[in-house]
Scaffold this motif. Structure first.
Motif, PDB file in Angstrom:
ATOM      1  N   GLY A 248       0.802  -1.215   0.000  1.00 20.32           N
ATOM      2  CA  GLY A 248       0.000   0.000   0.000  1.00 20.32           C
ATOM      3  C   GLY A 248       0.833   1.262   0.000  1.00 20.32           C
ATOM      4  O   GLY A 248       2.024   1.246  -0.346  1.00 20.32           O
ATOM      5  N   PRO A 249       0.227   2.384   0.395  1.00 20.57           N
ATOM      6  CA  PRO A 249       0.911   3.678   0.324  1.00 20.57           C
ATOM      7  C   PRO A 249       2.225   3.738   1.086  1.00 20.57           C
ATOM      8  O   PRO A 249       3.110   4.524   0.712  1.00 20.57           O
ATOM      9  CB  PRO A 249      -0.119   4.638   0.948  1.00 20.57           C
ATOM     10  CG  PRO A 249      -1.428   3.975   0.742  1.00 20.57           C
ATOM     11  CD  PRO A 249      -1.171   2.504   0.851  1.00 20.57           C
ATOM     12  N   ASN A 250       2.365   2.926   2.137  1.00 18.46           N
ATOM     13  CA  ASN A 250       3.620   2.947   2.887  1.00 18.46           C
ATOM     14  C   ASN A 250       4.810   2.536   2.030  1.00 18.46           C
ATOM     15  O   ASN A 250       5.945   2.897   2.335  1.00 18.46           O
ATOM     16  CB  ASN A 250       3.519   2.010   4.099  1.00 18.46           C
ATOM     17  CG  ASN A 250       2.609   2.563   5.179  1.00 18.46           C
ATOM     18  OD1 ASN A 250       2.945   3.529   5.853  1.00 18.46           O
ATOM     19  ND2 ASN A 250       1.435   1.964   5.318  1.00 18.46           N
ATOM     20  N   ALA A 251       4.556   1.789   0.957  1.00 14.39           N
ATOM     21  CA  ALA A 251       5.644   1.354   0.085  1.00 14.39           C
ATOM     22  C   ALA A 251       6.350   2.529  -0.575  1.00 14.39           C
ATOM     23  O   ALA A 251       7.529   2.415  -0.950  1.00 14.39           O
ATOM     24  CB  ALA A 251       5.107   0.400  -0.979  1.00 14.39           C
ATOM     25  N   PHE A 252       5.640   3.659  -0.720  1.00 14.31           N
ATOM     26  CA  PHE A 252       6.252   4.829  -1.340  1.00 14.31           C
ATOM     27  C   PHE A 252       7.147   5.594  -0.358  1.00 14.31           C
ATOM     28  O   PHE A 252       7.856   6.514  -0.768  1.00 14.31           O
ATOM     29  CB  PHE A 252       5.169   5.778  -1.864  1.00 14.31           C
ATOM     30  CG  PHE A 252       4.366   5.211  -3.003  1.00 14.31           C
ATOM     31  CD1 PHE A 252       4.940   5.000  -4.245  1.00 14.31           C
ATOM     32  CD2 PHE A 252       3.025   4.890  -2.823  1.00 14.31           C
ATOM     33  CE1 PHE A 252       4.195   4.485  -5.298  1.00 14.31           C
ATOM     34  CE2 PHE A 252       2.274   4.384  -3.877  1.00 14.31           C
ATOM     35  CZ  PHE A 252       2.862   4.173  -5.116  1.00 14.31           C
ATOM     36  N   HIS A 253       7.098   5.220   0.908  1.00 19.21           N
ATOM     37  CA  HIS A 253       7.817   5.979   1.930  1.00 19.21           C
ATOM     38  C   HIS A 253       8.845   5.139   2.686  1.00 19.21           C
ATOM     39  O   HIS A 253       9.363   5.594   3.709  1.00 19.21           O
ATOM     40  CB  HIS A 253       6.816   6.570   2.935  1.00 19.21           C
ATOM     41  CG  HIS A 253       5.743   7.390   2.313  1.00 19.21           C
ATOM     42  ND1 HIS A 253       5.936   8.677   1.867  1.00 19.21           N
ATOM     43  CD2 HIS A 253       4.443   7.084   2.008  1.00 19.21           C
ATOM     44  CE1 HIS A 253       4.811   9.145   1.345  1.00 19.21           C
ATOM     45  NE2 HIS A 253       3.895   8.206   1.420  1.00 19.21           N
ATOM     46  N   THR A 254       9.131   3.958   2.205  1.00 24.83           N
ATOM     47  CA  THR A 254      10.060   3.086   2.919  1.00 24.83           C
ATOM     48  C   THR A 254      10.808   2.210   1.930  1.00 24.83           C
ATOM     49  O   THR A 254      10.405   2.064   0.774  1.00 24.83           O
ATOM     50  CB  THR A 254       9.307   2.208   3.935  1.00 24.83           C
ATOM     51  OG1 THR A 254      10.247   1.510   4.744  1.00 24.83           O
ATOM     52  CG2 THR A 254       8.404   1.188   3.227  1.00 24.83           C
TER      53      THR A 254
END
Length: 283
Positions: A248-254
């Protein structure tokens, strides 16, 4: 039919639900092309979906790695309680379903499995998602489309609009919905993945999200018909946690290596809360 490529049966069945994103015209289908009555043509991908965006996918579209992580987690059964509840929430008389932000097609397929007379159209901006969703269910047609733009769907044409953890374009939902149809949204509850959010420093759930959603839908002429909270606490493995973060969106920040390293430093299995709000909206 012309050409050597077989027309996907699901797309052939659902072609009347689609409209041309350039002029709004009706489509016809050949072995290789979807074409409107004004001549605008869109090629069929060999994987069985049609690309209606006419442009490269944007940076925020789910990557192949994100889609693979989502497929692995959903296929593991971790979200089965949500799939079952969503299928049960779909009206028994529903025949035409549009799943906006369909992802892997997992939830649309769950609805189709309990509605043998229904057909579904899955829309997603991610090419990787469309490729996978097009193979998910024999009655699921798939097209690339931007959920925040004008949906390539006919006016007053569908019984159910699904939006599961995806953008909620309320104005467009209301436009494509039949007068007696419904929109079904799934949003994260306050405790959704709380254990992972705290441990891995993930994006949080906004406290006023539900109220803002109500206001947006009300402005589009949609009102809450019913709502249910689906919650379950299960022991998850490290792989479950990593897939959940990377899908999900966390993949863009980690970074993947950082997530895996953080997970490897913990003791597993450990309890994780699934908390989802299913809301049914009507005109």
């Amino acid at each position: 039919m012309t050409g050597s490529r077989a027309v996907p049966a699901a797309l052939a069945e659902a072609i009347d639900l689609l409209r041309c994103p350039r002029c709004g015209g009706a489509f016809s289908l050949t072995a290789a092309t979807v074409r409107c009555d004004r001549g605008h043509a869109f090629d069929l991908a060999r994987q069985g979906y049609v690309n209606l965006t006419g442009a490269a996918q944007p940076p925020h579209a789910d990557s192949p790695a994100m889609v693979a992580a989502r497929a692995e987690l959903l296929d593991s059964g971790r979200y089965a309680v949500l799939s079952d509840a969503l299928a049960a929430a779909s009206p028994p008389a529903a025949r035409d379903v549009v799943d906006v932000g369909t992802g892997t097609g997992h939830y649309a397929a769950a609805v189709l499995d309990v509605r043998p007379e229904a057909r579904a159209l899955g829309l997603d901006i991610s090419v990787a998602a469309c490729r996978r969703a097009a193979r998910r269910h024999p009655r699921l047609a798939v097209a690339t489309a931007d959920a925040w733009g004008a949906l390539p769907v006919v006016d007053d044409g569908v019984d159910v609009v699904l939006s599961v953890f995806s953008p909620r374009n309320a104005v467009e939902f209301a436009r494509v919905l039949r007068p007696d149809g419904c929109v079904i949204t799934v949003t994260p509850g306050a405790h959704h993945l709380a254990e992972l959010r705290g441990t891995f420093g993930l994006l949080g759930v906004q406290e006023d999200k539900e109220q803002r959603l109500i206001e947006v839908f009300r402005a589009a002429g949609l009102t809450t018909a019913d709502q249910q909270l689906v919650e379950q606490v299960d022991p998850w493995t490290a792989d479950d946690a990593v897939r959940s973060i990377l899908m999900g969106p966390n993949a863009f920040h980690t970074r993947v290596d950082q997530v895996r390293a953080a997970a490897a430093a913990l003791a597993w299995p450990r309890p994780v809360t699934l908390s989802c709000v299913i809301t049914r909206w009507s005109r």
